[in-house]
Design a protein around this motif. Structure first.
Motif, PDB file in Angstrom:
ATOM      1  N   PRO A   2       0.647  -1.211   0.268  1.00  9.20           N
ATOM      2  CA  PRO A   2      -0.029   0.125  -0.026  1.00  9.20           C
ATOM      3  C   PRO A   2       0.681   1.024  -0.173  1.00  9.20           C
ATOM      4  O   PRO A   2       0.719   2.308  -0.647  1.00  9.20           O
ATOM      5  N   PRO A   3       1.833   1.347   0.807  1.00 11.68           N
ATOM      6  CA  PRO A   3       2.572   2.904   0.818  1.00 11.68           C
ATOM      7  C   PRO A   3       3.538   2.791  -0.482  1.00 11.68           C
ATOM      8  O   PRO A   3       3.583   3.957  -1.084  1.00 11.68           O
ATOM      9  N   ARG A  14       1.048   4.069  -3.119  1.00 11.12           N
ATOM     10  CA  ARG A  14       0.890   5.677  -2.695  1.00 11.12           C
ATOM     11  C   ARG A  14       1.955   6.426  -3.429  1.00 11.12           C
ATOM     12  O   ARG A  14       1.692   7.550  -3.892  1.00 11.12           O
ATOM     13  N   ARG A  15       3.091   5.971  -3.036  1.00 12.41           N
ATOM     14  CA  ARG A  15       4.310   6.699  -3.673  1.00 12.41           C
ATOM     15  C   ARG A  15       4.378   6.668  -5.112  1.00 12.41           C
ATOM     16  O   ARG A  15       4.786   7.768  -5.622  1.00 12.41           O
ATOM     17  N   ARG A  69       1.691   6.225  -7.178  1.00 11.27           N
ATOM     18  CA  ARG A  69       0.657   7.210  -7.634  1.00 11.27           C
ATOM     19  C   ARG A  69       1.041   8.918  -7.429  1.00 11.27           C
ATOM     20  O   ARG A  69       0.764   9.769  -8.184  1.00 11.27           O
ATOM     21  N   ALA A  70       1.866   9.123  -6.416  1.00 11.23           N
ATOM     22  CA  ALA A  70       2.268  10.445  -6.087  1.00 11.23           C
ATOM     23  C   ALA A  70       3.212  11.021  -7.366  1.00 11.23           C
ATOM     24  O   ALA A  70       3.185  12.008  -7.915  1.00 11.23           O
TER      25      ALA A  70
END
Length: 157
Positions: A37-38, A41-42, A44-45
């Motif tokens: 998950p993290p 997120r990275r 996607r950012a």
């Protein structure tokens, strides 16, 4: 334009994705020491900020029938911004032109052009480049071989 600050994990993510954009998020997370998950997120950012612009396949031009690569150095009659933009728009519509760089100096543009063979390149040259609006000269160099071809940029993780 100011560059963004990236931590070590961001740089590792960028480096690994540049080597293999097809890996799964789980594989990428394992490689950079995160859980899925993290890591996602990275990624996607990095995509949303425009650092990661796209994902694509690296194709073998020769196996697809494009036997030659030529670099064309193009000089224009006028370097007014409207004329420069018009030329960029024009070559943007030519699929044989794979890369286009505006240069500082004698030559206005450097184009990377692929063609099936020398005859098809000659036809392309006369039909599309030398006859293009505002073009005063086109100098070409046929590549003999490619000694190095890396996608992307050096990412120091």
């Amino acid at each position: 334009m100011a560059s963004q600050k990236f931590d070590q994990i961001d740089l590792q993510i960028l480096s690994e994705l540049q080597k293999n954009g097809r890996m799964t998020n789980v594989e990428l997370a394992q490689m950079v020491g995160l859980t899925a998950p993290p890591c996602l997120r990275r990624v996607r950012a990095l995509e949303e900020s425009g650092v990661i612009r796209s994902y694509h396949a690296d194709l073998d031009a020769a196996k697809l029938g494009y036997g030659i690569t030529v670099f064309a150095m193009v000089s224009l009659r006028s370097q007014a911004e409207a004329d420069l933009q018009a030329f960029e728009d024009y070559v943007g519509g030519l699929p044989e032109v794979r890369e286009c760089y505006m240069l500082n100096g004698e030559i206005d543009f450097l184009l990377k052009v692929v063609a099936r063979d020398l005859q098809s390149f000659q036809s392309f040259l006369t039909a599309h480049l030398t006859s293009a609006p505002n073009v005063t000269s086109v100098k070409t160099s046929l590549t003999i071989r490619t000694a190095k071809q890396l996608a992307g940029i050096p990412v120091e993780a």
